[in-house]
Design a protein around this motif. Structure first.
Motif, mmCIF file in Angstrom:
data_model
loop_
_atom_site.group_PDB
_atom_site.id
_atom_site.type_symbol
_atom_site.label_atom_id
_atom_site.label_comp_id
_atom_site.label_asym_id
_atom_site.label_seq_id
_atom_site.Cartn_x
_atom_site.Cartn_y
_atom_site.Cartn_z
ATOM 1 N N PHE A 46 0.829 -1.210 0.000
ATOM 2 C CA PHE A 46 0.000 0.000 0.000
ATOM 3 C C PHE A 46 0.868 1.266 0.000
ATOM 4 O O PHE A 46 0.629 2.212 -0.757
ATOM 5 N N LYS B 282 1.158 4.194 -2.971
ATOM 6 C CA LYS B 282 0.930 5.613 -2.717
ATOM 7 C C LYS B 282 2.062 6.477 -3.258
ATOM 8 O O LYS B 282 1.854 7.611 -3.670
ATOM 9 N N LYS C 34 -9.173 -3.690 2.657
ATOM 10 C CA LYS C 34 -8.839 -5.103 2.735
ATOM 11 C C LYS C 34 -9.988 -5.922 3.317
ATOM 12 O O LYS C 34 -10.176 -7.069 2.966
ATOM 13 N N PHE D 22 -6.644 1.795 3.927
ATOM 14 C CA PHE D 22 -6.096 0.541 3.409
ATOM 15 C C PHE D 22 -6.686 -0.662 4.153
ATOM 16 O O PHE D 22 -7.112 -1.642 3.552
#
Lengths: 229, 229
Positions: A223, A227, B227, B223
Protein backbone atom coordinates in the motif's frame (compact mmCIF):
# COMPACT_ATOMS: atom_id res chain seq x y z
CA UNK A 1 23.05 9.85 -5.02
CA UNK A 2 25.99 12.10 -4.24
CA UNK A 3 27.17 11.77 -0.65
CA UNK A 4 29.94 13.54 1.19
CA UNK A 5 30.41 10.53 3.48
CA UNK A 6 31.05 7.04 2.12
CA UNK A 7 29.19 4.00 3.37
CA UNK A 8 31.86 1.33 2.91
CA UNK A 9 29.65 -1.70 3.40
CA UNK A 10 26.15 -2.73 4.36
CA UNK A 11 25.27 -6.04 5.97
CA UNK A 12 21.71 -6.97 5.06
CA UNK A 13 20.41 -9.60 7.45
CA UNK A 14 17.58 -11.86 6.33
CA UNK A 15 17.19 -14.75 8.70
CA UNK A 16 13.45 -15.34 8.39
CA UNK A 17 12.37 -18.93 7.91
CA UNK A 18 8.76 -18.09 7.07
CA UNK A 19 7.31 -19.62 10.23
CA UNK A 20 5.82 -16.42 11.63
CA UNK A 21 4.10 -15.61 8.38
CA UNK A 22 2.43 -19.03 8.07
CA UNK A 23 3.81 -19.09 4.58
CA UNK A 24 5.93 -21.69 2.87
CA UNK A 25 8.10 -18.92 1.50
CA UNK A 26 10.24 -16.91 3.94
CA UNK A 27 9.01 -13.34 4.06
CA UNK A 28 12.18 -11.83 2.57
CA UNK A 29 11.37 -13.58 -0.71
CA UNK A 30 7.72 -12.56 -0.99
CA UNK A 31 6.72 -10.24 -3.77
CA UNK A 32 6.42 -6.55 -3.02
CA UNK A 33 4.91 -5.10 -6.16
CA UNK A 34 7.28 -6.18 -8.92
CA UNK A 35 10.20 -7.58 -6.89
CA UNK A 36 10.90 -9.83 -3.87
CA UNK A 37 11.29 -7.83 -0.64
CA UNK A 38 15.02 -8.51 -0.38
CA UNK A 39 15.73 -7.19 -3.87
CA UNK A 40 14.05 -3.91 -3.00
CA UNK A 41 16.27 -3.65 0.08
CA UNK A 42 19.50 -4.42 -1.79
CA UNK A 43 18.53 -2.06 -4.60
CA UNK A 44 17.93 0.78 -2.13
CA UNK A 45 21.50 0.64 -0.85
CA UNK A 46 22.90 0.18 -4.37
CA UNK A 47 20.97 3.22 -5.57
CA UNK A 48 22.18 5.18 -2.57
CA UNK A 49 25.83 4.50 -3.43
CA UNK A 50 26.81 1.90 -6.01
CA UNK A 51 30.30 1.62 -4.53
CA UNK A 52 29.06 0.33 -1.15
CA UNK A 53 29.94 -3.34 -0.63
CA UNK A 54 26.70 -5.27 -0.18
CA UNK A 55 26.75 -8.34 2.05
CA UNK A 56 23.65 -10.48 2.23
CA UNK A 57 23.38 -12.86 5.17
CA UNK A 58 20.91 -15.68 4.53
CA UNK A 59 20.30 -19.16 6.01
CA UNK A 60 22.48 -21.54 4.04
CA UNK A 61 19.51 -23.71 3.06
CA UNK A 62 18.05 -20.69 1.22
CA UNK A 63 21.12 -19.98 -0.94
CA UNK A 64 19.90 -22.03 -3.88
CA UNK A 65 16.40 -20.56 -3.74
CA UNK A 66 17.87 -17.06 -3.68
CA UNK A 67 20.23 -17.70 -6.59
CA UNK A 68 17.37 -19.03 -8.67
CA UNK A 69 15.28 -16.02 -7.71
CA UNK A 70 18.08 -13.72 -8.89
CA UNK A 71 18.08 -15.53 -12.25
CA UNK A 72 14.27 -15.39 -12.53
CA UNK A 73 14.22 -11.64 -11.88
CA UNK A 74 17.43 -10.92 -13.79
CA UNK A 75 18.71 -9.35 -10.61
CA UNK A 76 22.30 -8.29 -11.32
CA UNK A 77 23.36 -6.14 -8.37
CA UNK A 78 26.64 -7.54 -7.07
CA UNK A 79 26.50 -8.79 -3.50
CA UNK A 80 28.36 -11.25 -1.30
CA UNK A 81 26.34 -14.16 0.11
CA UNK A 82 27.18 -15.08 3.70
CA UNK A 83 25.80 -17.95 5.76
CA UNK A 84 23.39 -17.00 8.56
CA UNK A 85 23.38 -18.33 12.10
CA UNK A 86 20.78 -19.62 14.54
CA UNK A 87 20.22 -16.11 15.96
CA UNK A 88 20.36 -12.69 14.30
CA UNK A 89 23.45 -12.06 16.46
CA UNK A 90 25.38 -14.89 14.79
CA UNK A 91 24.21 -13.82 11.34
CA UNK A 92 25.50 -10.29 11.85
CA UNK A 93 28.76 -11.62 13.24
CA UNK A 94 29.25 -13.81 10.17
CA UNK A 95 28.58 -10.76 8.02
CA UNK A 96 31.12 -8.69 9.94
CA UNK A 97 33.74 -11.44 9.69
CA UNK A 98 33.29 -11.51 5.92
CA UNK A 99 34.41 -7.90 5.57
CA UNK A 100 38.04 -7.80 4.43
CA UNK A 101 38.72 -4.10 4.92
CA UNK A 102 40.08 -3.13 8.35
CA UNK A 103 38.29 0.17 8.91
CA UNK A 104 35.53 2.36 7.63
CA UNK A 105 31.84 2.92 8.26
CA UNK A 106 29.35 0.11 7.81
CA UNK A 107 25.60 -0.26 8.12
CA UNK A 108 23.64 -3.23 9.44
CA UNK A 109 20.11 -3.38 8.07
CA UNK A 110 17.11 -5.70 8.32
CA UNK A 111 16.51 -7.40 4.98
CA UNK A 112 12.79 -7.00 5.57
CA UNK A 113 12.91 -3.19 5.76
CA UNK A 114 12.76 -2.45 2.03
CA UNK A 115 11.15 0.97 2.47
CA UNK A 116 14.16 2.67 4.08
CA UNK A 117 14.73 6.06 2.45
CA UNK A 118 17.91 7.83 1.32
CA UNK A 119 17.47 10.65 3.84
CA UNK A 120 17.50 8.21 6.76
CA UNK A 121 20.67 6.49 5.49
CA UNK A 122 22.28 9.91 4.99
CA UNK A 123 21.44 11.13 8.48
CA UNK A 124 22.81 7.90 9.94
CA UNK A 125 26.00 8.10 7.94
CA UNK A 126 26.70 11.65 9.06
CA UNK A 127 26.03 10.76 12.68
CA UNK A 128 28.18 7.60 12.53
CA UNK A 129 31.13 9.57 11.15
CA UNK A 130 30.90 11.90 14.11
CA UNK A 131 29.86 9.45 16.81
CA UNK A 132 31.00 5.92 15.77
CA UNK A 133 27.59 4.36 16.52
CA UNK A 134 24.29 5.78 15.31
CA UNK A 135 20.80 4.30 15.11
CA UNK A 136 17.47 5.58 13.73
CA UNK A 137 14.62 6.02 16.18
CA UNK A 138 11.05 7.27 16.07
CA UNK A 139 8.94 8.58 18.95
CA UNK A 140 6.42 6.46 20.84
CA UNK A 141 2.98 8.02 20.37
CA UNK A 142 0.92 5.50 22.34
CA UNK A 143 0.37 5.28 26.07
CA UNK A 144 2.71 2.69 27.51
CA UNK A 145 2.68 0.30 30.45
CA UNK A 146 5.64 -1.54 31.92
CA UNK A 147 5.14 -5.12 33.11
CA UNK A 148 6.86 -6.12 36.35
CA UNK A 149 6.01 -9.56 37.73
CA UNK A 150 2.20 -9.82 37.76
CA UNK A 151 1.61 -6.08 37.66
CA UNK A 152 1.84 -3.29 35.15
CA UNK A 153 2.34 0.43 35.67
CA UNK A 154 1.92 3.48 33.50
CA UNK A 155 5.18 4.72 31.95
CA UNK A 156 6.08 8.10 30.45
CA UNK A 157 6.08 7.54 26.67
CA UNK A 158 8.27 10.61 26.15
CA UNK A 159 11.17 8.61 27.54
CA UNK A 160 10.76 5.86 24.95
CA UNK A 161 12.21 5.62 21.44
CA UNK A 162 11.34 2.89 18.94
CA UNK A 163 14.47 1.57 17.23
CA UNK A 164 14.77 0.89 13.49
CA UNK A 165 17.62 0.05 11.11
CA UNK A 166 20.04 0.81 9.39
CA UNK A 167 22.27 0.94 12.45
CA UNK A 168 25.57 2.46 11.39
CA UNK A 169 28.94 1.92 13.04
CA UNK A 170 32.64 2.39 12.89
CA UNK A 171 33.75 -1.02 11.59
CA UNK A 172 36.49 -1.60 14.18
CA UNK A 173 34.17 -0.84 17.07
CA UNK A 174 31.28 -3.01 15.97
CA UNK A 175 33.61 -5.91 15.09
CA UNK A 176 35.15 -5.74 18.55
CA UNK A 177 31.71 -5.46 20.16
CA UNK A 178 30.52 -8.62 18.40
CA UNK A 179 33.50 -10.54 19.78
CA UNK A 180 31.39 -11.68 22.78
CA UNK A 181 29.11 -14.53 23.71
CA UNK A 182 25.48 -14.28 22.64
CA UNK A 183 22.94 -12.90 25.11
CA UNK A 184 19.18 -12.86 24.70
CA UNK A 185 19.16 -9.11 25.42
CA UNK A 186 20.86 -8.54 22.04
CA UNK A 187 17.76 -7.69 19.98
CA UNK A 188 19.68 -5.28 17.76
CA UNK A 189 23.26 -4.19 17.02
CA UNK A 190 23.15 -1.15 19.27
CA UNK A 191 22.54 -3.40 22.27
CA UNK A 192 25.70 -5.35 21.38
CA UNK A 193 27.74 -2.16 20.92
CA UNK A 194 26.36 -0.75 24.15
CA UNK A 195 27.32 -3.89 26.10
CA UNK A 196 30.86 -3.31 24.74
CA UNK A 197 30.79 0.18 26.30
CA UNK A 198 30.07 2.20 23.16
CA UNK A 199 27.78 5.21 23.54
CA UNK A 200 24.91 5.03 21.05
CA UNK A 201 23.77 8.14 19.20
CA UNK A 202 20.21 8.48 17.99
CA UNK A 203 19.06 10.07 14.74
CA UNK A 204 15.59 10.52 13.29
CA UNK A 205 14.19 7.44 11.59
CA UNK A 206 11.14 7.33 9.34
CA UNK A 207 7.75 5.97 10.32
CA UNK A 208 7.38 4.39 6.86
CA UNK A 209 10.55 2.30 7.29
CA UNK A 210 8.52 -0.64 8.56
CA UNK A 211 9.77 -4.16 9.24
CA UNK A 212 7.87 -6.79 7.28
CA UNK A 213 7.32 -9.69 9.65
CA UNK A 214 3.67 -10.57 8.99
CA UNK A 215 1.28 -10.79 6.03
CA UNK A 216 -0.32 -7.63 7.45
CA UNK A 217 3.01 -5.77 7.16
CA UNK A 218 3.52 -6.95 3.59
CA UNK A 219 0.08 -5.70 2.57
CA UNK A 220 0.83 -2.39 4.22
CA UNK A 221 4.19 -2.10 2.44
CA UNK A 222 2.43 -2.74 -0.88
CA UNK A 223 0.00 0.00 0.00
CA UNK A 224 2.78 2.46 0.90
CA UNK A 225 4.57 1.77 -2.38
CA UNK A 226 1.38 2.22 -4.37
CA UNK A 227 0.93 5.61 -2.72
CA UNK A 228 4.44 6.73 -3.66
CA UNK A 229 3.96 5.97 -7.34
CA UNK B 1 -24.60 -8.37 18.79
CA UNK B 2 -25.75 -10.47 21.70
CA UNK B 3 -23.71 -9.86 24.83
CA UNK B 4 -23.95 -11.41 28.24
CA UNK B 5 -22.54 -8.23 29.85
CA UNK B 6 -24.05 -4.80 29.23
CA UNK B 7 -21.97 -1.78 28.32
CA UNK B 8 -24.03 0.97 29.93
CA UNK B 9 -22.31 3.93 28.29
CA UNK B 10 -19.40 4.84 26.09
CA UNK B 11 -17.64 8.20 26.17
CA UNK B 12 -16.13 8.90 22.76
CA UNK B 13 -13.49 11.60 23.07
CA UNK B 14 -12.60 13.64 20.01
CA UNK B 15 -10.54 16.62 20.99
CA UNK B 16 -8.40 17.02 17.90
CA UNK B 17 -8.12 20.47 16.45
CA UNK B 18 -6.45 19.39 13.21
CA UNK B 19 -3.08 20.99 13.98
CA UNK B 20 -1.03 17.82 13.95
CA UNK B 21 -2.45 16.74 10.61
CA UNK B 22 -1.65 20.04 8.85
CA UNK B 23 -5.23 20.01 7.72
CA UNK B 24 -7.94 22.60 8.08
CA UNK B 25 -10.37 19.90 9.11
CA UNK B 26 -9.83 18.16 12.47
CA UNK B 27 -8.91 14.52 11.87
CA UNK B 28 -12.06 13.11 13.48
CA UNK B 29 -14.10 14.64 10.64
CA UNK B 30 -11.98 13.41 7.74
CA UNK B 31 -13.48 10.93 5.36
CA UNK B 32 -12.66 7.27 5.85
CA UNK B 33 -14.10 5.59 2.79
CA UNK B 34 -17.76 6.62 2.85
CA UNK B 35 -18.07 8.27 6.28
CA UNK B 36 -16.23 10.72 8.56
CA UNK B 37 -13.96 8.92 11.04
CA UNK B 38 -16.13 9.81 14.03
CA UNK B 39 -19.27 8.34 12.50
CA UNK B 40 -17.49 5.02 11.99
CA UNK B 41 -16.52 5.05 15.66
CA UNK B 42 -20.01 5.86 16.93
CA UNK B 43 -21.55 3.31 14.59
CA UNK B 44 -19.22 0.59 15.89
CA UNK B 45 -20.48 0.98 19.46
CA UNK B 46 -24.09 1.30 18.31
CA UNK B 47 -23.77 -1.89 16.29
CA UNK B 48 -22.18 -3.63 19.26
CA UNK B 49 -25.14 -2.82 21.51
CA UNK B 50 -27.80 -0.31 20.46
CA UNK B 51 -28.83 0.22 24.09
CA UNK B 52 -25.45 1.63 25.13
CA UNK B 53 -25.65 5.36 25.87
CA UNK B 54 -23.29 7.15 23.48
CA UNK B 55 -21.65 10.34 24.69
CA UNK B 56 -19.59 12.33 22.23
CA UNK B 57 -17.16 14.85 23.69
CA UNK B 58 -16.15 17.50 21.17
CA UNK B 59 -14.65 21.01 21.36
CA UNK B 60 -17.58 23.40 21.65
CA UNK B 61 -16.49 25.34 18.56
CA UNK B 62 -16.96 22.17 16.50
CA UNK B 63 -20.57 21.50 17.56
CA UNK B 64 -22.10 23.33 14.61
CA UNK B 65 -19.76 21.69 12.11
CA UNK B 66 -20.58 18.27 13.54
CA UNK B 67 -24.32 18.86 13.49
CA UNK B 68 -24.16 19.92 9.86
CA UNK B 69 -22.06 16.87 9.07
CA UNK B 70 -24.72 14.65 10.66
CA UNK B 71 -27.32 16.27 8.41
CA UNK B 72 -25.17 15.91 5.31
CA UNK B 73 -24.56 12.22 5.96
CA UNK B 74 -28.09 11.53 7.30
CA UNK B 75 -26.40 10.22 10.43
CA UNK B 76 -29.20 9.33 12.84
CA UNK B 77 -27.56 7.40 15.68
CA UNK B 78 -28.65 9.03 18.95
CA UNK B 79 -25.79 10.46 20.99
CA UNK B 80 -25.29 13.12 23.63
CA UNK B 81 -22.96 16.00 22.71
CA UNK B 82 -20.72 17.19 25.55
CA UNK B 83 -18.28 20.10 25.54
CA UNK B 84 -14.59 19.18 25.49
CA UNK B 85 -11.86 20.73 27.64
CA UNK B 86 -8.36 22.03 27.05
CA UNK B 87 -6.86 18.59 27.76
CA UNK B 88 -8.17 15.08 27.07
CA UNK B 89 -8.42 14.73 30.86
CA UNK B 90 -10.98 17.53 31.12
CA UNK B 91 -12.92 16.22 28.13
CA UNK B 92 -13.28 12.79 29.71
CA UNK B 93 -14.27 14.34 33.03
CA UNK B 94 -16.99 16.37 31.31
CA UNK B 95 -18.19 13.18 29.68
CA UNK B 96 -18.27 11.34 33.01
CA UNK B 97 -20.14 14.18 34.67
CA UNK B 98 -22.80 14.04 31.95
CA UNK B 99 -23.69 10.45 32.90
CA UNK B 100 -26.86 10.44 35.02
CA UNK B 101 -26.86 6.83 36.13
CA UNK B 102 -25.01 6.12 39.38
CA UNK B 103 -23.43 2.78 38.60
CA UNK B 104 -22.64 0.38 35.81
CA UNK B 105 -19.84 -0.31 33.38
CA UNK B 106 -18.66 2.36 30.95
CA UNK B 107 -16.08 2.58 28.21
CA UNK B 108 -13.88 5.52 27.28
CA UNK B 109 -12.75 5.43 23.68
CA UNK B 110 -10.69 7.60 21.32
CA UNK B 111 -12.92 9.09 18.64
CA UNK B 112 -10.11 8.53 16.17
CA UNK B 113 -9.99 4.75 16.64
CA UNK B 114 -12.79 3.81 14.24
CA UNK B 115 -11.39 0.34 13.54
CA UNK B 116 -12.02 -1.10 17.01
CA UNK B 117 -13.59 -4.55 16.68
CA UNK B 118 -16.42 -6.24 18.59
CA UNK B 119 -14.15 -8.93 20.02
CA UNK B 120 -11.94 -6.31 21.68
CA UNK B 121 -14.94 -4.54 23.23
CA UNK B 122 -16.28 -7.89 24.42
CA UNK B 123 -13.01 -8.96 26.02
CA UNK B 124 -12.78 -5.59 27.77
CA UNK B 125 -16.35 -5.75 29.02
CA UNK B 126 -15.84 -9.19 30.53
CA UNK B 127 -12.61 -8.13 32.19
CA UNK B 128 -14.14 -4.90 33.56
CA UNK B 129 -17.02 -6.80 35.12
CA UNK B 130 -14.52 -8.97 36.97
CA UNK B 131 -11.79 -6.40 37.64
CA UNK B 132 -13.38 -2.90 37.64
CA UNK B 133 -10.71 -1.45 35.35
CA UNK B 134 -9.55 -3.08 32.11
CA UNK B 135 -7.57 -1.78 29.16
CA UNK B 136 -6.52 -3.29 25.82
CA UNK B 137 -2.82 -3.70 25.12
CA UNK B 138 -0.65 -5.10 22.36
CA UNK B 139 2.96 -6.30 22.55
CA UNK B 140 5.93 -4.16 21.54
CA UNK B 141 7.72 -5.86 18.63
CA UNK B 142 10.47 -3.27 18.04
CA UNK B 143 13.73 -2.81 19.86
CA UNK B 144 13.30 -0.05 22.42
CA UNK B 145 15.54 2.55 24.05
CA UNK B 146 14.82 4.56 27.17
CA UNK B 147 15.92 8.19 27.28
CA UNK B 148 17.37 9.47 30.55
CA UNK B 149 18.87 12.96 30.53
CA UNK B 150 21.22 13.11 27.52
CA UNK B 151 21.64 9.36 27.25
CA UNK B 152 19.62 6.42 26.07
CA UNK B 153 19.87 2.76 27.01
CA UNK B 154 18.54 -0.46 25.54
CA UNK B 155 15.36 -1.71 27.24
CA UNK B 156 13.73 -5.14 27.27
CA UNK B 157 10.73 -4.84 24.93
CA UNK B 158 9.09 -7.87 26.53
CA UNK B 159 8.34 -5.68 29.53
CA UNK B 160 6.45 -3.13 27.44
CA UNK B 161 2.80 -3.06 26.44
CA UNK B 162 1.30 -0.54 24.02
CA UNK B 163 -2.01 0.79 25.33
CA UNK B 164 -5.13 1.26 23.21
CA UNK B 165 -8.79 2.07 23.89
CA UNK B 166 -11.62 1.34 24.76
CA UNK B 167 -10.61 1.48 28.40
CA UNK B 168 -13.48 0.05 30.42
CA UNK B 169 -14.32 0.84 34.02
CA UNK B 170 -16.74 0.54 36.86
CA UNK B 171 -18.49 3.92 36.66
CA UNK B 172 -18.19 4.78 40.36
CA UNK B 173 -14.48 4.07 40.40
CA UNK B 174 -13.57 6.03 37.30
CA UNK B 175 -15.76 8.97 38.37
CA UNK B 176 -14.02 9.08 41.74
CA UNK B 177 -10.62 8.74 40.09
CA UNK B 178 -11.30 11.74 37.85
CA UNK B 179 -12.10 13.87 40.89
CA UNK B 180 -8.46 15.07 41.02
CA UNK B 181 -6.36 17.88 39.62
CA UNK B 182 -4.93 17.41 36.15
CA UNK B 183 -1.40 16.06 35.81
CA UNK B 184 0.62 15.83 32.60
CA UNK B 185 1.27 12.15 33.30
CA UNK B 186 -2.41 11.44 32.57
CA UNK B 187 -2.11 10.32 28.94
CA UNK B 188 -4.98 7.87 29.24
CA UNK B 189 -7.77 6.90 31.64
CA UNK B 190 -5.89 3.98 33.18
CA UNK B 191 -3.20 6.39 34.39
CA UNK B 192 -5.91 8.43 36.17
CA UNK B 193 -7.48 5.32 37.71
CA UNK B 194 -4.07 4.04 38.73
CA UNK B 195 -3.20 7.33 40.48
CA UNK B 196 -6.45 6.83 42.43
CA UNK B 197 -5.14 3.44 43.61
CA UNK B 198 -7.09 1.20 41.25
CA UNK B 199 -5.29 -1.87 39.91
CA UNK B 200 -5.46 -1.96 36.11
CA UNK B 201 -6.14 -5.23 34.31
CA UNK B 202 -4.86 -5.79 30.80
CA UNK B 203 -6.65 -7.63 28.01
CA UNK B 204 -5.59 -8.34 24.43
CA UNK B 205 -6.10 -5.43 22.06
CA UNK B 206 -5.95 -5.59 18.28
CA UNK B 207 -3.06 -4.34 16.15
CA UNK B 208 -5.57 -2.99 13.60
CA UNK B 209 -7.26 -0.74 16.19
CA UNK B 210 -5.03 2.18 15.22
CA UNK B 211 -5.33 5.78 16.37
CA UNK B 212 -5.66 8.19 13.47
CA UNK B 213 -3.50 11.17 14.34
CA UNK B 214 -1.63 11.76 11.08
CA UNK B 215 -2.27 11.63 7.34
CA UNK B 216 -0.20 8.42 7.31
CA UNK B 217 -2.60 6.84 9.81
CA UNK B 218 -5.65 7.87 7.79
CA UNK B 219 -4.17 6.34 4.64
CA UNK B 220 -3.44 3.20 6.61
CA UNK B 221 -6.99 3.03 7.98
CA UNK B 222 -8.37 3.38 4.45
CA UNK B 223 -6.10 0.54 3.41
CA UNK B 224 -7.28 -1.69 6.28
CA UNK B 225 -10.93 -1.03 5.46
CA UNK B 226 -10.41 -1.76 1.79
CA UNK B 227 -8.84 -5.10 2.73
CA UNK B 228 -11.81 -6.07 4.91
CA UNK B 229 -14.34 -5.49 2.15
Amino acid sequence: MNNSFKLNAVIIVAGGSGKRMKSQIPKQFLLLRDLPVLMHTIKKFYDFDNETEIILVLPENQFEYWENLCLDFSFKITHKLVKGGSERFYSVRNGLNSIIRKNGIIAIHDGVRPLVDFETIKRGLESAFLNKAAIPVIPELSSIRIIENENSTHFDRNKIRIVQTPQIFDLQIIKSAYNVDFSSIFTDDASVAEAFGQKIHLFDGNIENIKITTKFDLDFANFLLSKRN
